[in-house]
Design a protein around this motif. Structure first.
Motif, PDB file in Angstrom:
ATOM      1  N   PRO A   1      68.003  17.990  37.221  1.00  0.00           N
ATOM      2  CA  PRO A   1      68.330  19.528  38.170  1.00  0.00           C
ATOM      3  C   PRO A   1      67.629  20.151  37.642  1.00  0.00           C
ATOM      4  O   PRO A   1      67.650  20.278  36.727  1.00  0.00           O
ATOM      5  CB  PRO A   1      69.783  19.084  37.935  1.00  0.00           C
ATOM      6  CG  PRO A   1      70.315  17.818  37.469  1.00  0.00           C
ATOM      7  CD  PRO A   1      69.006  17.077  36.775  1.00  0.00           C
ATOM      8  N   LYS A   2      67.752  21.481  38.320  1.00  0.00           N
ATOM      9  CA  LYS A   2      66.455  21.977  38.181  1.00  0.00           C
ATOM     10  C   LYS A   2      64.875  22.314  37.527  1.00  0.00           C
ATOM     11  O   LYS A   2      64.731  23.208  36.901  1.00  0.00           O
ATOM     12  CB  LYS A   2      67.496  23.843  36.777  1.00  0.00           C
ATOM     13  CG  LYS A   2      69.007  24.213  37.582  1.00  0.00           C
ATOM     14  CD  LYS A   2      69.646  24.792  36.466  1.00  0.00           C
ATOM     15  CE  LYS A   2      71.230  24.848  36.807  1.00  0.00           C
ATOM     16  NZ  LYS A   2      71.670  25.510  36.357  1.00  0.00           N
ATOM     17  N   ALA A   3      64.697  21.032  37.631  1.00  0.00           N
ATOM     18  CA  ALA A   3      63.230  20.596  36.719  1.00  0.00           C
ATOM     19  C   ALA A   3      62.385  21.197  38.603  1.00  0.00           C
ATOM     20  O   ALA A   3      61.208  21.518  37.635  1.00  0.00           O
ATOM     21  CB  ALA A   3      63.276  19.644  36.751  1.00  0.00           C
ATOM     22  N   ARG A   4      61.742  21.627  39.766  1.00  0.00           N
ATOM     23  CA  ARG A   4      60.898  21.888  40.106  1.00  0.00           C
ATOM     24  C   ARG A   4      61.039  23.694  40.524  1.00  0.00           C
ATOM     25  O   ARG A   4      61.851  24.158  40.211  1.00  0.00           O
ATOM     26  CB  ARG A   4      61.477  21.473  41.364  1.00  0.00           C
ATOM     27  CG  ARG A   4      60.742  21.886  42.655  1.00  0.00           C
ATOM     28  CD  ARG A   4      60.982  21.174  44.285  1.00  0.00           C
ATOM     29  NE  ARG A   4      61.152  20.535  44.675  1.00  0.00           N
ATOM     30  CZ  ARG A   4      60.222  18.989  44.090  1.00  0.00           C
ATOM     31  NH1 ARG A   4      58.924  19.687  44.247  1.00  0.00           N
ATOM     32  NH2 ARG A   4      60.670  17.971  44.802  1.00  0.00           N
ATOM     33  N   LEU A   5      59.841  23.846  39.733  1.00  0.00           N
ATOM     34  CA  LEU A   5      58.982  24.783  40.124  1.00  0.00           C
ATOM     35  C   LEU A   5      59.335  26.109  41.219  1.00  0.00           C
ATOM     36  O   LEU A   5      58.322  24.942  41.971  1.00  0.00           O
ATOM     37  CB  LEU A   5      58.361  25.417  38.825  1.00  0.00           C
ATOM     38  CG  LEU A   5      58.237  25.006  37.815  1.00  0.00           C
ATOM     39  CD1 LEU A   5      57.481  24.527  36.873  1.00  0.00           C
ATOM     40  CD2 LEU A   5      59.422  25.907  37.183  1.00  0.00           C
ATOM     41  N   THR A   6      59.668  26.750  41.351  1.00  0.00           N
ATOM     42  CA  THR A   6      58.755  27.884  42.930  1.00  0.00           C
ATOM     43  C   THR A   6      57.559  28.274  42.260  1.00  0.00           C
ATOM     44  O   THR A   6      56.740  28.251  41.316  1.00  0.00           O
ATOM     45  CB  THR A   6      59.792  29.016  42.722  1.00  0.00           C
ATOM     46  OG1 THR A   6      59.727  29.954  41.920  1.00  0.00           O
ATOM     47  CG2 THR A   6      61.137  28.495  43.154  1.00  0.00           C
TER      48      THR A   6
ATOM     49  N   TRP B   1      56.727  26.304  31.187  1.00  0.00           N
ATOM     50  CA  TRP B   1      57.755  25.926  32.005  1.00  0.00           C
ATOM     51  C   TRP B   1      59.347  26.464  31.739  1.00  0.00           C
ATOM     52  O   TRP B   1      59.763  27.528  32.437  1.00  0.00           O
ATOM     53  CB  TRP B   1      58.062  25.033  32.466  1.00  0.00           C
ATOM     54  CG  TRP B   1      57.547  24.044  32.599  1.00  0.00           C
ATOM     55  CD1 TRP B   1      56.473  24.426  33.649  1.00  0.00           C
ATOM     56  CD2 TRP B   1      57.532  22.244  33.174  1.00  0.00           C
ATOM     57  NE1 TRP B   1      55.901  23.318  33.862  1.00  0.00           N
ATOM     58  CE2 TRP B   1      56.758  21.937  34.192  1.00  0.00           C
ATOM     59  CE3 TRP B   1      58.779  22.020  32.618  1.00  0.00           C
ATOM     60  CZ2 TRP B   1      56.424  21.060  34.301  1.00  0.00           C
ATOM     61  CZ3 TRP B   1      58.791  21.061  33.573  1.00  0.00           C
ATOM     62  CH2 TRP B   1      57.633  20.021  34.723  1.00  0.00           C
ATOM     63  N   GLN B   2      59.283  27.246  30.547  1.00  0.00           N
ATOM     64  CA  GLN B   2      59.946  28.245  29.515  1.00  0.00           C
ATOM     65  C   GLN B   2      61.932  26.763  30.272  1.00  0.00           C
ATOM     66  O   GLN B   2      63.005  27.627  30.955  1.00  0.00           O
ATOM     67  CB  GLN B   2      60.828  29.505  30.224  1.00  0.00           C
ATOM     68  CG  GLN B   2      59.779  29.810  29.499  1.00  0.00           C
ATOM     69  CD  GLN B   2      60.247  30.562  28.437  1.00  0.00           C
ATOM     70  OE1 GLN B   2      60.837  31.014  27.258  1.00  0.00           O
ATOM     71  NE2 GLN B   2      59.047  29.594  27.229  1.00  0.00           N
ATOM     72  N   ARG B   3      61.899  25.267  30.279  1.00  0.00           N
ATOM     73  CA  ARG B   3      62.789  24.781  30.880  1.00  0.00           C
ATOM     74  C   ARG B   3      62.501  23.500  30.015  1.00  0.00           C
ATOM     75  O   ARG B   3      62.974  22.144  30.689  1.00  0.00           O
ATOM     76  CB  ARG B   3      62.476  24.364  32.300  1.00  0.00           C
ATOM     77  CG  ARG B   3      62.772  25.766  33.158  1.00  0.00           C
ATOM     78  CD  ARG B   3      62.932  24.710  34.808  1.00  0.00           C
ATOM     79  NE  ARG B   3      63.727  26.734  35.393  1.00  0.00           N
ATOM     80  CZ  ARG B   3      63.065  26.229  36.570  1.00  0.00           C
ATOM     81  NH1 ARG B   3      62.716  25.230  37.522  1.00  0.00           N
ATOM     82  NH2 ARG B   3      64.045  27.837  37.657  1.00  0.00           N
ATOM     83  N   PRO B   4      62.919  23.396  28.983  1.00  0.00           N
ATOM     84  CA  PRO B   4      62.690  22.166  27.866  1.00  0.00           C
ATOM     85  C   PRO B   4      63.851  21.157  28.913  1.00  0.00           C
ATOM     86  O   PRO B   4      63.496  20.403  28.301  1.00  0.00           O
ATOM     87  CB  PRO B   4      63.570  23.264  26.970  1.00  0.00           C
ATOM     88  CG  PRO B   4      63.867  24.317  26.757  1.00  0.00           C
ATOM     89  CD  PRO B   4      63.174  24.500  27.817  1.00  0.00           C
ATOM     90  N   GLU B   5      64.632  21.515  29.152  1.00  0.00           N
ATOM     91  CA  GLU B   5      65.422  20.625  29.615  1.00  0.00           C
ATOM     92  C   GLU B   5      64.948  19.613  31.313  1.00  0.00           C
ATOM     93  O   GLU B   5      65.303  18.637  30.833  1.00  0.00           O
ATOM     94  CB  GLU B   5      67.456  20.904  29.971  1.00  0.00           C
ATOM     95  CG  GLU B   5      66.795  21.812  31.651  1.00  0.00           C
ATOM     96  CD  GLU B   5      66.211  23.528  31.643  1.00  0.00           C
ATOM     97  OE1 GLU B   5      65.907  24.066  32.391  1.00  0.00           O
ATOM     98  OE2 GLU B   5      66.273  24.249  30.392  1.00  0.00           O
ATOM     99  N   ALA B   6      64.445  20.252  31.678  1.00  0.00           N
ATOM    100  CA  ALA B   6      63.215  19.290  32.529  1.00  0.00           C
ATOM    101  C   ALA B   6      62.158  18.212  31.672  1.00  0.00           C
ATOM    102  O   ALA B   6      61.982  17.626  32.533  1.00  0.00           O
ATOM    103  CB  ALA B   6      62.317  20.596  33.257  1.00  0.00           C
TER     104      ALA B   6
END
Length: 259
Positions: free
Chosen positions: A219-224, A161-166
């Protein structure tokens, strides 16, 4: 016996909602959770009279506890009313089903001589309060057997994801041991291990996470759609002959309350 419910603050409400939605398909997708729980199960004491399954989910372990200790009074507690309703419908009223928060247990002091908890307290934001509550509700000489997750869990998903905060942020082993010490409980034993599970594709990986409620909206967890395609490509670079890996960094704790 009726299902007892309670209101929940915002974070707890999100967790409760996610797991309630997952209740119907949880058992079909929770193979990793079951395998981790089997290790915990093998550490149970030979006898117990009053047992709490903390974070009981759909009640699979709760029912096993009731079967293993047929003379015991068994309570299954979970924050998600949907999970509890599913458990009660499946296993009936010989078990007490109680909604509640691990950081504010709705029980009197010295109620249980055994607390069992498989992969639940990682969802609690105040681990110090959780440990204090466990100490409070245990009888003198009572025991806790629990597994929870440590940092690094689902690292492959975070990389893709490159989004560990999710992902869920968990306390480390040192924070857990500190919480145990401050609570007055005794740490008898601890085992940390990495468990790796494999899936055929990213869809199966995401189903295993979402399907067991393990993705609370952030917040910002959803991927396009485009980001999801890129994530799929990143995850494919991690593939080995068994499939796409997903790691769980687990810790098993054996705690006791002094007599």
């Amino acid at each position: 016996m009726h299902l007892t419910t309670m209101p929940a603050p915002n974070w707890q409400a999100k967790v409760a909602h996610a797991f309630s939605r997952a209740a119907q398909r949880y058992d079909a997708l929770a193979s990793a959770q079951r395998q981790i729980g089997e290790t915990l199960w093998s550490s149970l004491p030979p006898s117990a009279d009053n047992i709490l399954d903390l974070g009981c989910g759909t009640g699979v372990w709760t029912q096993r506890l009731a079967t293993q200790f047929p003379q015991a009074h068994v309570t299954g507690l979970d924050i998600a009313p949907g999970m509890l309703a599913h458990a009660q419908a499946r296993y009936g009223h010989h078990i007490r089903w109680q909604q509640g928060d691990a950081a504010a247990l709705p029980f009197e002091r010295s109620t249980f001589d055994l607390v069992f908890s498989n992969l639940a307290i990682q969802w609690c934001r105040d681990i110090d309060r959780v440990m204090r509550e466990l100490q409070r509700v245990l009888t003198p000489g009572g025991q806790v057997r629990l597994t929870t997750l440590l940092p690094g869990t689902l690292a492959e998903v975070a990389t893709a994801w490159q989004r560990p905060e999710a992902l869920l942020q968990t306390p480390n082993a040192q924070a857990l041991e500190r919480a145990v010490a401050l609570s007055g409980l005794t740490l008898v034993d601890r085992i940390t291990e990495w468990r790796r599970f494999y899936y055929p594709d990213l869809t199966a990986v995401m189903a295993s996470i979402k399907g067991v409620g393990a993705q609370v909206a952030r917040p910002k967890a959803r991927l396009t759609r485009r980001e999801l395609a890129v994530a799929r490509e990143r995850f494919e670079t991690l593939r080995d002959p068994q499939g796409l890996p997903v790691s769980y960094h687990c810790i098993t704790l054996h705690l006791e309350k002094s007599s």
